[in-house]
Scaffold this motif. Sequence first.
Motif, PDB file in Angstrom:
ATOM      1  N   THR A  58       0.883  -1.163   0.000  1.00  0.00           N
ATOM      2  CA  THR A  58       0.000   0.000   0.000  1.00  0.00           C
ATOM      3  C   THR A  58       0.921   1.213   0.000  1.00  0.00           C
ATOM      4  OG1 THR A  58      -1.713  -1.177   1.207  1.00  0.00           O
ATOM      5  CG2 THR A  58      -1.826   1.218   1.240  1.00  0.00           C
ATOM      6  N   VAL A  59       0.837   2.018  -1.031  1.00  0.00           N
ATOM      7  CA  VAL A  59       1.751   3.133  -1.246  1.00  0.00           C
ATOM      8  C   VAL A  59       1.398   4.283  -0.298  1.00  0.00           C
ATOM      9  CG1 VAL A  59       2.651   4.757  -2.960  1.00  0.00           C
ATOM     10  CG2 VAL A  59       1.972   2.436  -3.654  1.00  0.00           C
ATOM     11  N   PRO A  60       2.344   4.681   0.558  1.00  0.00           N
ATOM     12  CA  PRO A  60       2.061   5.718   1.556  1.00  0.00           C
ATOM     13  C   PRO A  60       1.581   7.048   0.967  1.00  0.00           C
ATOM     14  CG  PRO A  60       4.172   4.676   2.012  1.00  0.00           C
ATOM     15  CD  PRO A  60       3.703   4.159   0.693  1.00  0.00           C
ATOM     16  N   GLY A  61       2.063   7.429  -0.216  1.00  0.00           N
ATOM     17  CA  GLY A  61       1.693   8.707  -0.811  1.00  0.00           C
ATOM     18  C   GLY A  61       0.365   8.710  -1.547  1.00  0.00           C
ATOM     19  N   LEU A  62      -0.301   7.540  -1.629  1.00  0.00           N
ATOM     20  CA  LEU A  62      -1.595   7.443  -2.312  1.00  0.00           C
ATOM     21  C   LEU A  62      -2.708   7.249  -1.297  1.00  0.00           C
ATOM     22  CD1 LEU A  62      -0.667   5.082  -5.287  1.00  0.00           C
ATOM     23  CD2 LEU A  62      -0.840   7.577  -5.300  1.00  0.00           C
ATOM     24  N   PHE A  63      -3.930   7.543  -1.708  1.00  0.00           N
ATOM     25  CA  PHE A  63      -5.083   7.319  -0.847  1.00  0.00           C
ATOM     26  C   PHE A  63      -5.133   5.838  -0.480  1.00  0.00           C
ATOM     27  CE2 PHE A  63      -9.561   6.306  -0.099  1.00  0.00           C
ATOM     28  CZ  PHE A  63      -9.863   7.267   0.859  1.00  0.00           C
ATOM     29  N   PRO A  64      -5.250   5.522   0.814  1.00  0.00           N
ATOM     30  CA  PRO A  64      -5.238   4.104   1.207  1.00  0.00           C
ATOM     31  C   PRO A  64      -6.502   3.374   0.772  1.00  0.00           C
ATOM     32  CG  PRO A  64      -5.581   5.521   3.118  1.00  0.00           C
ATOM     33  CD  PRO A  64      -5.349   6.422   1.946  1.00  0.00           C
ATOM     34  N   PRO A  65      -6.338   2.283   0.026  1.00  0.00           N
ATOM     35  CA  PRO A  65      -7.513   1.523  -0.415  1.00  0.00           C
ATOM     36  C   PRO A  65      -8.161   0.826   0.781  1.00  0.00           C
ATOM     37  CG  PRO A  65      -5.503   0.424  -1.083  1.00  0.00           C
ATOM     38  CD  PRO A  65      -5.090   1.700  -0.439  1.00  0.00           C
ATOM     39  N   PRO A  66      -9.494   0.665   0.739  1.00  0.00           N
ATOM     40  CA  PRO A  66     -10.194   0.100   1.893  1.00  0.00           C
ATOM     41  C   PRO A  66      -9.887  -1.374   2.163  1.00  0.00           C
ATOM     42  CG  PRO A  66     -11.713   0.447   0.072  1.00  0.00           C
ATOM     43  CD  PRO A  66     -10.387   1.031  -0.340  1.00  0.00           C
ATOM     44  N   THR A  67      -9.899  -2.215   1.144  1.00  0.00           N
ATOM     45  CA  THR A  67      -9.724  -3.652   1.392  1.00  0.00           C
ATOM     46  C   THR A  67      -8.907  -4.332   0.299  1.00  0.00           C
ATOM     47  OG1 THR A  67     -11.827  -4.093   0.321  1.00  0.00           O
ATOM     48  CG2 THR A  67     -11.848  -3.909   2.724  1.00  0.00           C
ATOM     49  N   TYR A  68      -8.003  -3.610  -0.304  1.00  0.00           N
ATOM     50  CA  TYR A  68      -7.111  -4.199  -1.285  1.00  0.00           C
ATOM     51  C   TYR A  68      -5.795  -3.438  -1.233  1.00  0.00           C
ATOM     52  CZ  TYR A  68      -8.635  -0.254  -4.195  1.00  0.00           C
ATOM     53  OH  TYR A  68      -8.922   0.993  -4.661  1.00  0.00           O
ATOM     54  N   SER A  69      -4.764  -3.968  -1.868  1.00  0.00           N
ATOM     55  CA  SER A  69      -3.473  -3.285  -1.893  1.00  0.00           C
ATOM     56  C   SER A  69      -3.251  -2.658  -3.263  1.00  0.00           C
ATOM     57  CB  SER A  69      -2.353  -4.267  -1.546  1.00  0.00           C
ATOM     58  OG  SER A  69      -2.306  -5.316  -2.475  1.00  0.00           O
ATOM     59  N   HIS A  70      -2.359  -1.660  -3.302  1.00  0.00           N
ATOM     60  CA  HIS A  70      -2.042  -1.027  -4.579  1.00  0.00           C
ATOM     61  C   HIS A  70      -1.263  -1.965  -5.499  1.00  0.00           C
ATOM     62  CE1 HIS A  70      -2.473   2.918  -2.281  1.00  0.00           C
ATOM     63  NE2 HIS A  70      -3.397   2.951  -3.226  1.00  0.00           N
ATOM     64  N   ALA A  71      -0.445  -2.820  -4.917  1.00  0.00           N
ATOM     65  CA  ALA A  71       0.396  -3.710  -5.721  1.00  0.00           C
ATOM     66  C   ALA A  71       0.677  -4.998  -4.965  1.00  0.00           C
ATOM     67  CB  ALA A  71       1.714  -3.019  -6.058  1.00  0.00           C
TER      68      ALA A  71
END
Length: 140
Positions: free
Chosen positions: A6-19
Amino acid sequence: MIQRVTVPGLFPPPTYSHASVVETGTKLAFLAGSVPLDADGKIVGEGDPVRQAGQVMANLGEQLRAIGSDLEHVVSTDVYVVSSEPAVLSAVWEVVEASGLSTGPHSSTLLGVACLGYTGQLVEITATAVVPEEPPTPAA
């Protein structure tokens, strides 16, 4: 090994990861779209995207078991829903989340689309999963 980011500089996704990052040498499976058909090829939950999502998740679980994997080892999904209404997409996502698929959490894209392959089909999920060296133990 799966690293979920989960990328700290992006809006945190609710129940999934960015990558999701998978180590070299790990066996990956690319699953065809899981659809809301029963074993006889009939649509389950005609007109009901939430019920269809439940069947899609059940079928995805079967696909994963057949290759020696499970929901916990899914690294990425695309969730297709025949709807332009965010509330309908959210209702389908709630089924995905409740299934345990987002436990990882995996990386995912949720899409509203105009139509899918089978007449009456409202939901489809494609997935990429790690196939662990040791098969997962069945849930008690």
